[in-house]
Design an enzyme around this catalytic site. Sequence first.
Site, PDB file in Angstrom:
ATOM      1  N   GLY A 141       0.827  -1.203   0.000  1.00 51.57           N
ATOM      2  CA  GLY A 141       0.000   0.000   0.000  1.00 51.57           C
ATOM      3  C   GLY A 141       0.856   1.246   0.000  1.00 51.57           C
ATOM      4  O   GLY A 141       2.010   1.238  -0.444  1.00 51.57           O
TER       5      GLY A 141
ATOM      6  N   GLU B 202       5.614  -3.295   0.895  1.00 57.42           N
ATOM      7  CA  GLU B 202       5.615  -3.116  -0.565  1.00 57.42           C
ATOM      8  C   GLU B 202       4.906  -1.800  -0.847  1.00 57.42           C
ATOM      9  O   GLU B 202       3.684  -1.738  -0.845  1.00 57.42           O
ATOM     10  CB  GLU B 202       4.890  -4.293  -1.243  1.00 57.42           C
ATOM     11  CG  GLU B 202       5.493  -5.659  -0.933  1.00 57.42           C
ATOM     12  CD  GLU B 202       6.862  -5.875  -1.564  1.00 57.42           C
ATOM     13  OE1 GLU B 202       7.271  -5.064  -2.415  1.00 57.42           O
ATOM     14  OE2 GLU B 202       7.533  -6.855  -1.192  1.00 57.42           O
TER      15      GLU B 202
ATOM     16  N   CYS C 280       1.754   0.028  -9.225  1.00 57.52           N
ATOM     17  CA  CYS C 280       2.862   0.560  -8.408  1.00 57.52           C
ATOM     18  C   CYS C 280       4.147   0.695  -9.203  1.00 57.52           C
ATOM     19  O   CYS C 280       4.972   1.545  -8.899  1.00 57.52           O
ATOM     20  CB  CYS C 280       3.075  -0.336  -7.193  1.00 57.52           C
ATOM     21  SG  CYS C 280       3.352  -2.059  -7.630  1.00 57.52           S
TER      22      CYS C 280
ATOM     23  N   VAL D 215       0.458   4.676   5.060  1.00 60.79           N
ATOM     24  CA  VAL D 215      -0.075   3.573   5.878  1.00 60.79           C
ATOM     25  C   VAL D 215       1.057   2.591   6.241  1.00 60.79           C
ATOM     26  O   VAL D 215       1.045   1.991   7.317  1.00 60.79           O
ATOM     27  CB  VAL D 215      -1.256   2.870   5.167  1.00 60.79           C
ATOM     28  CG1 VAL D 215      -1.809   1.745   6.028  1.00 60.79           C
ATOM     29  CG2 VAL D 215      -2.369   3.868   4.864  1.00 60.79           C
ATOM     30  N   GLY D 216       2.051   2.476   5.369  1.00 57.87           N
ATOM     31  CA  GLY D 216       3.213   1.630   5.684  1.00 57.87           C
ATOM     32  C   GLY D 216       3.853   2.039   7.008  1.00 57.87           C
ATOM     33  O   GLY D 216       4.247   1.189   7.818  1.00 57.87           O
TER      34      GLY D 216
HETATM   35  P1  NAD Z   1      -3.409   2.231   1.274  1.00 57.47           P
HETATM   36  O1  NAD Z   1      -2.135   2.369   2.015  1.00 57.47           O
HETATM   37  O2  NAD Z   1      -4.417   3.302   1.361  1.00 57.47           O
HETATM   38  O3  NAD Z   1      -4.183   0.893   1.718  1.00 57.47           O
HETATM   39  C1  NAD Z   1      -3.554  -0.382   1.773  1.00 57.47           C
HETATM   40  C2  NAD Z   1      -4.203  -1.229   2.848  1.00 57.47           C
HETATM   41  O4  NAD Z   1      -4.072  -0.597   4.105  1.00 57.47           O
HETATM   42  C3  NAD Z   1      -5.690  -1.495   2.632  1.00 57.47           C
HETATM   43  O5  NAD Z   1      -5.927  -2.858   2.854  1.00 57.47           O
HETATM   44  C4  NAD Z   1      -6.372  -0.620   3.674  1.00 57.47           C
HETATM   45  O6  NAD Z   1      -7.531  -1.215   4.183  1.00 57.47           O
HETATM   46  C5  NAD Z   1      -5.329  -0.513   4.764  1.00 57.47           C
HETATM   47  N1  NAD Z   1      -5.368   0.784   5.451  1.00 57.47           N
HETATM   48  C6  NAD Z   1      -5.671   1.993   4.914  1.00 57.47           C
HETATM   49  N2  NAD Z   1      -5.578   2.968   5.847  1.00 57.47           N
HETATM   50  C7  NAD Z   1      -5.185   2.345   6.987  1.00 57.47           C
HETATM   51  C8  NAD Z   1      -4.935   2.821   8.319  1.00 57.47           C
HETATM   52  N3  NAD Z   1      -5.042   4.100   8.644  1.00 57.47           N
HETATM   53  N4  NAD Z   1      -4.563   1.921   9.243  1.00 57.47           N
HETATM   54  C9  NAD Z   1      -4.442   0.613   8.936  1.00 57.47           C
HETATM   55  N5  NAD Z   1      -4.692   0.119   7.697  1.00 57.47           N
HETATM   56  C10 NAD Z   1      -5.063   0.967   6.738  1.00 57.47           C
HETATM   57  O7  NAD Z   1      -2.959   1.936  -0.233  1.00 57.47           O
HETATM   58  P2  NAD Z   1      -3.870   1.763  -1.514  1.00 57.47           P
HETATM   59  O8  NAD Z   1      -4.507   3.073  -1.842  1.00 57.47           O
HETATM   60  O9  NAD Z   1      -4.743   0.571  -1.369  1.00 57.47           O
HETATM   61  O10 NAD Z   1      -2.783   1.398  -2.616  1.00 57.47           O
HETATM   62  C11 NAD Z   1      -2.087   2.370  -3.341  1.00 57.47           C
HETATM   63  C12 NAD Z   1      -0.632   2.430  -2.923  1.00 57.47           C
HETATM   64  O11 NAD Z   1      -0.105   1.129  -2.858  1.00 57.47           O
HETATM   65  C13 NAD Z   1       0.237   3.184  -3.904  1.00 57.47           C
HETATM   66  O12 NAD Z   1       1.150   3.981  -3.204  1.00 57.47           O
HETATM   67  C14 NAD Z   1       0.968   2.072  -4.646  1.00 57.47           C
HETATM   68  O13 NAD Z   1       2.198   2.442  -5.213  1.00 57.47           O
HETATM   69  C15 NAD Z   1       1.132   1.076  -3.566  1.00 57.47           C
HETATM   70  N6  NAD Z   1       1.299  -0.269  -4.131  1.00 57.47           N
HETATM   71  C16 NAD Z   1       2.477  -0.894  -3.964  1.00 57.47           C
HETATM   72  C17 NAD Z   1       2.663  -2.152  -4.533  1.00 57.47           C
HETATM   73  C18 NAD Z   1       3.946  -2.898  -4.358  1.00 57.47           C
HETATM   74  O14 NAD Z   1       3.940  -4.096  -4.611  1.00 57.47           O
HETATM   75  N7  NAD Z   1       5.030  -2.279  -3.963  1.00 57.47           N
HETATM   76  C19 NAD Z   1       1.624  -2.754  -5.228  1.00 57.47           C
HETATM   77  C20 NAD Z   1       0.435  -2.065  -5.362  1.00 57.47           C
HETATM   78  C21 NAD Z   1       0.260  -0.824  -4.811  1.00 57.47           C
END
Ligand code: NAD
Length: 454
Positions: free
Chosen positions: A186, A208, A242, A190-191
Amino acid sequence: MNEASPLGGLNRTFETGRTRPIEWRRAQLRGLQSMVAEQEESILKALAEDLGKPAQEGFAELAIVGGEVAHSLKHLRSRMKPRRVRTPMVGQPGRSWIQPEPVGTVLIIGAWNFPFQLLMAPLVTALSAGNCALLKPSELAPATAALIAELVPGYLDVEAVAVVQGGVEETTGLLRERFDHIVFTGSSHVGRIVMRAAAEHLTPVTLELGGKSPAVVDAGADLVSAARRIVWGKCLNAGQTCIAPDYVLVDTAHRDALVDEIGKVLGQWYGDDPDKVGDYARIINDRHYERLVSHLSEGRVAIGGGVDAGRRFIEPTVLVDVAPDSPVMTEEIFGPILPVITTESLGESLDFVARRDKPLAAYLFSRNTGSHNRFVERISAGSICINDTLMFMTVPDLPFGGIGPSGMGQYKGRAGFDRLSHLKAVMKRGRWPEVSIRFPPYNRIKMRLLRMLG
Ligand code: NAD
């Protein structure tokens, strides 16, 4: 422990030792294989519902998971084997080895853009390594999340793999618990939340994340091929990938020719309206649509620029004359907008990339082997691909993951297997002869012998 959480049950399964034998791991991987093969239609339908994902693009998600399973099955036995290492003279007689062992229960949190693959590919690794797993799909792809929750119990060991659906609240609840490893895909925002929560339990994390993956076009590159492959990488999933090329760096003399080629490719593939052709996914939600639309005024639109809020449609768009410090060049774009930035040389392009956050992927288009080597040496990125975009994902033995702000740890291939295993160090000593130089009382002769051995 959260009462509704299945973690307790998963941990109990793990403690029985049932997930360790190769037979169990193979059975789970075959279960996943059957799920991908038998449920193709329903998975493609869910992906289309969530993202308007064209069937061919959805199929690519399934194919990557299928390839990952086949590769893991092939190498499972050799990856599980103890790995003998040399025991030095001072440890003789003795044998030493590394014994991979499962870590326990792995929490896998997915993103919405490849909602099937981003949960299932880490699951392949977790199961290969003999772990239990709890899957948390993204709530922003609800049809795929619901389908995964429905399918998993039919194909996998229900006491070893569980699915929890939900958003921030549910994920926050899960993050309070003590997992043995967390694989998070993500945003970097959030990471950080995930890593902070994991720190409470000293749980290792694989993150990731995203970032800005550059595509550098060298002077003398094959512009027709570069344009086609950059556009494909950018338009797949409407840029919500991503590892999509985020922006292009090209020397000033070739910019207009490259932009022309990009225009030709887009015309051939999509005509006037990509949305009508049906080969182009839609923007996931209104928030992302508004965010992307705001970028359109941060440069001069050379191609595209059409939008439709009702359909959350943004035409593939090329921006030129963009300031390097504008939001479109400082934030991850994650949509079908491609800034094309000019430089005066390959060296300047390399400096431009190297001065910024280390990206998840970096691409170079060049006919020159010297430039290829220079790029690989100079640019630090999760993955590098020369003369194409995205295609490195099809190589199962290449580890996948970011570096710095684009992530940490990798989950594909042998590197992934090792990441979700504990590489236990084992030494077995012979009981005799007992060489007593290490034991007190210490003296000068023992010291001299130690120096000779050491
Ligand atoms: P996000 O960080 O918003 O959400 C990812 C996950 O985190 C979801 O399951 C969500 O339910 C959970 N989440 C969201 N907010 C949270 C919080 N406050 N506390 C705990 N959990 C929470 O990311 P997204 O919008 O789903 O994805 C887009 C991002 O992911 C982009 O930055 C993209 O580059 C990245 N991404 C990376 C890869 C990779 O393999 N490196 C692959 C796909 C997407």
